[in-house]
Design a protein around this motif. Structure first.
Motif, short mmCIF file in Angstrom:
data_model
loop_
_atom_site.label_atom_id
_atom_site.label_comp_id
_atom_site.label_asym_id
_atom_site.label_seq_id
_atom_site.Cartn_x
_atom_site.Cartn_y
_atom_site.Cartn_z
N GLU A 1 -22.00 -72.73 19.68
CA GLU A 1 -20.88 -72.92 19.12
C GLU A 1 -20.08 -71.66 21.20
O GLU A 1 -19.11 -71.89 20.74
CB GLU A 1 -20.21 -72.02 18.01
CG GLU A 1 -18.88 -71.56 18.04
CD GLU A 1 -18.78 -71.24 16.20
OE1 GLU A 1 -17.23 -70.91 16.16
OE2 GLU A 1 -19.73 -70.65 15.51
N ARG B 1 -19.77 -73.57 23.80
CA ARG B 1 -18.50 -74.53 24.50
C ARG B 1 -17.19 -73.94 23.87
O ARG B 1 -16.29 -74.56 24.69
CB ARG B 1 -18.74 -75.69 22.80
CG ARG B 1 -17.98 -76.53 22.50
CD ARG B 1 -18.45 -77.64 20.80
NE ARG B 1 -18.47 -76.20 20.10
CZ ARG B 1 -19.01 -76.47 19.54
NH1 ARG B 1 -20.34 -76.34 19.94
NH2 ARG B 1 -19.09 -75.15 17.85
N GLN B 2 -16.76 -72.85 23.19
CA GLN B 2 -15.42 -72.26 23.08
C GLN B 2 -15.23 -71.73 24.43
O GLN B 2 -13.83 -72.19 25.23
CB GLN B 2 -15.75 -70.96 22.29
CG GLN B 2 -13.60 -70.35 22.07
CD GLN B 2 -14.62 -68.86 21.09
OE1 GLN B 2 -15.10 -68.88 20.95
NE2 GLN B 2 -13.61 -68.66 20.55
#
Length: 193
Positions: free
Chosen positions: A131, A134-135
């Motif tokens: 996460e 990816r952010q």
């Protein structure tokens, strides 16, 4: 809407106040769509970009830092997303031209499906990143933020952002190794600080 009102609304939004979010949405959704549509000459894509911005605004409300007015932030974000989309189209067009040149032929149907399959594979590979990685990758590649801007927005050190980007690029290169010939010169996999 005054700057004081914007600051109050943003403060309420950060605390999870849905009414504040609805007020922001009702105030800015239509003008942002109109602006994006003017930049893109594509109403459907314009609405999609604005909707994604509001999803991001709500989902990242606690960590979001806005140094300018809320209105300026929203319009700048939409502008950046529009420009990224235009750049993405130009890259795809250049890639298609390159494939034509290499093959010395017009693209046929199978080339089109290879391109579509590649786009889907890229999306899947990005979605498979952890996460935070990816952010950071999306802030860099989709919003065009520099590492320092990402670090400031997420409250991280620049070194942490660099590390996450390096790991993201390595993971994406590995997952997409079957397509490596297609990525020569593509900004998706090049470092940018």
């Amino acid at each position: 809407m005054t700057i004081a009102n914007e600051k109050d609304l943003f403060k309420q939004l950060r605390q999870g106040d849905e009414k504040a979010f609805q007020t922001i949405f009702k105030t800015y959704y239509a003008p942002l769509c109109l602006y994006a549509s003017h930049v893109l000459s594509n109403d459907e894509k314009a609405e999609e970009i604005v909707q994604e911005l509001f999803v991001h605004l709500w989902s990242q409300r606690k960590s979001l830092k806005i140094n300018s007015s809320l209105k300026s932030y929203l319009f700048r974000s939409v502008k950046n997303h529009c420009l990224n989309w235009i750049q993405h189209l130009k890259i795809r067009e250049k890639h298609a031209e390159r494939v034509k040149e290499i093959a010395g032929l017009e693209l046929n149907e199978s080339d089109y499906f290879l391109e579509v399959g590649l786009a889907e594979k890229i999306e899947e590979s990005i979605a498979s990143l952890p996460e935070k990685r990816r952010q950071i990758f999306k802030l860099s590649r989709e919003q065009g933020l520099k590492y320092q801007e990402i670090a400031d927005q997420l409250g991280l050190s620049v070194k942490t952002v660099e590390t996450h980007m390096g790991l993201a690029l390595k993971q994406l290169r590995e997952k997409l190794s079957d397509y490596k010939d297609y990525f020569i010169g593509l900004t998706l996999f090049n470092s940018k600080k």
